[in-house]
Structure formats: structure tokens, C-alpha cells
Motif scaffolding. Structure first.
Motif, PDB file in Angstrom:
ATOM      1  N   SER A  90     -87.618  26.890 -15.662  1.00 24.70           N
ATOM      2  CA  SER A  90     -86.432  26.606 -14.855  1.00 24.70           C
ATOM      3  C   SER A  90     -85.160  26.806 -15.664  1.00 24.70           C
ATOM      4  CB  SER A  90     -86.479  25.178 -14.313  1.00 24.70           C
ATOM      5  OG  SER A  90     -87.494  25.049 -13.362  1.00 24.70           O
ATOM      6  N   TRP A 115     -84.588  30.553 -16.076  1.00 30.51           N
ATOM      7  CA  TRP A 115     -84.131  31.157 -14.829  1.00 30.51           C
ATOM      8  C   TRP A 115     -82.684  30.774 -14.532  1.00 30.51           C
ATOM      9  CZ3 TRP A 115     -84.387  35.210 -12.322  1.00 30.51           C
ATOM     10  CH2 TRP A 115     -84.023  35.322 -10.996  1.00 30.51           C
ATOM     11  N   ASN A 116     -82.316  29.518 -14.769  1.00 31.46           N
ATOM     12  CA  ASN A 116     -80.930  29.103 -14.551  1.00 31.46           C
ATOM     13  C   ASN A 116     -79.975  29.873 -15.454  1.00 31.46           C
ATOM     14  OD1 ASN A 116     -81.561  27.289 -12.522  1.00 31.46           O
ATOM     15  ND2 ASN A 116     -81.797  25.576 -13.930  1.00 31.46           N
ATOM     16  N   VAL A 127     -80.523  32.930 -16.655  1.00 35.51           N
ATOM     17  CA  VAL A 127     -80.503  34.304 -16.132  1.00 35.51           C
ATOM     18  C   VAL A 127     -79.591  34.383 -14.912  1.00 35.51           C
ATOM     19  CG1 VAL A 127     -81.910  36.051 -14.958  1.00 35.51           C
ATOM     20  CG2 VAL A 127     -82.731  34.994 -17.069  1.00 35.51           C
ATOM     21  N   LYS A 128     -79.717  33.426 -14.012  1.00 31.91           N
ATOM     22  CA  LYS A 128     -78.872  33.434 -12.811  1.00 31.91           C
ATOM     23  C   LYS A 128     -77.394  33.297 -13.174  1.00 31.91           C
ATOM     24  CE  LYS A 128     -80.300  31.222  -9.118  1.00 31.91           C
ATOM     25  NZ  LYS A 128     -80.931  30.231  -8.224  1.00 31.91           N
ATOM     26  N   GLU A 162     -85.912  32.222  -6.279  1.00 25.75           N
ATOM     27  CA  GLU A 162     -86.568  31.177  -7.060  1.00 25.75           C
ATOM     28  C   GLU A 162     -87.615  31.819  -7.956  1.00 25.75           C
ATOM     29  OE1 GLU A 162     -88.291  28.233  -4.543  1.00 25.75           O
ATOM     30  OE2 GLU A 162     -86.452  27.952  -3.401  1.00 25.75           O
ATOM     31  N   ILE A 163     -87.824  31.226  -9.095  1.00 24.08           N
ATOM     32  CA  ILE A 163     -88.895  31.676  -9.974  1.00 24.08           C
ATOM     33  C   ILE A 163     -90.063  30.711  -9.779  1.00 24.08           C
ATOM     34  CG2 ILE A 163     -88.090  30.416 -12.026  1.00 24.08           C
ATOM     35  CD1 ILE A 163     -88.929  33.044 -13.588  1.00 24.08           C
ATOM     36  N   GLY A 184     -94.183  32.344 -14.534  1.00 26.36           N
ATOM     37  CA  GLY A 184     -93.816  33.377 -15.484  1.00 26.36           C
ATOM     38  C   GLY A 184     -94.615  33.231 -16.753  1.00 26.36           C
ATOM     39  N   ALA A 221     -92.827  37.694 -14.421  1.00 20.21           N
ATOM     40  CA  ALA A 221     -92.241  36.579 -13.681  1.00 20.21           C
ATOM     41  C   ALA A 221     -92.476  36.830 -12.198  1.00 20.21           C
ATOM     42  CB  ALA A 221     -90.753  36.470 -13.958  1.00 20.21           C
ATOM     43  N   LEU A 259     -90.863  36.080  -8.703  1.00 19.92           N
ATOM     44  CA  LEU A 259     -89.667  35.626  -8.007  1.00 19.92           C
ATOM     45  C   LEU A 259     -89.946  35.566  -6.515  1.00 19.92           C
ATOM     46  CD1 LEU A 259     -86.949  37.754  -9.826  1.00 19.92           C
ATOM     47  CD2 LEU A 259     -87.686  35.424 -10.339  1.00 19.92           C
ATOM     48  N   LEU A 306     -84.066  38.701 -18.051  1.00 26.04           N
ATOM     49  CA  LEU A 306     -85.207  37.854 -18.392  1.00 26.04           C
ATOM     50  C   LEU A 306     -85.748  38.180 -19.791  1.00 26.04           C
ATOM     51  CD1 LEU A 306     -87.158  37.801 -15.022  1.00 26.04           C
ATOM     52  CD2 LEU A 306     -86.325  35.794 -16.252  1.00 26.04           C
TER      53      LEU A 306
END
Length: 72
Positions: A9, A12-13, A15-16, A36-37, A40, A45, A47, A70
Motif C-alpha cells: 500500500s 502504491w501510494n 507511485v500514485k 487499486e493494487i 504484487g 503487480a 491493478l 513501480l
């Protein structure tokens, strides 16, 4: 949430946040925010997108950049 889920998480946060800066607020809100991921691991990963149309659009237009972010 276990440690691996928490780490995923956090990744991913981050990356976003990078994608938001790179593509701007409008693109982020419309196409990337709701991604959402789910899982991974090294070199992969999963998504999830809210619709098939959005998933196809993201795949065609943003997947290469998401992969790069990523991997960074």
C-alpha cells in the motif's frame, strides 16, 4: 493488514503521488485515482480498475509509465 500488505500500500501510494505530479490533477482524478493494487511481488503487480473501459484506457495510455514508476 499485515506487513507485506502495508508495504504494498505504501509503495502504491508513492507511485500514485508520482503519477499525479507527472500527469496532472485532471488525468489523475479521471483515470488513476481509483486504481487499486491487489497484490504484487518482484516484477509484477495486479491493478484493479472500477470499469473495463477505464482498465483498457489505462493499459493503452498509462501502463508503461505505471510500470516504470513501480520499478523505480
Amino acid at each position: 493488514m499485515d506487513a507485506s500488505t502495508s508495504a504494498l500500500s505504501q509503495l502504491w501510494n508513492g507511485v500514485k503521488a508520482r503519477l499525479r505530479r507527472e500527469f496532472g490533477e485532471a488525468v489523475y482524478k479521471h483515470w488513476l485515482e481509483k486504481l487499486e493494487i491487489r497484490e504484487g511481488g518482484p516484477g509484477r503487480a495486479v491493478l484493479v480498475s472500477p470499469t473495463r473501459f477505464a482498465a483498457a484506457w489505462v493499459e493503452r495510455n498509462y501502463l508503461d509509465r505505471i510500470r516504470q514508476a513501480l520499478a523505480a
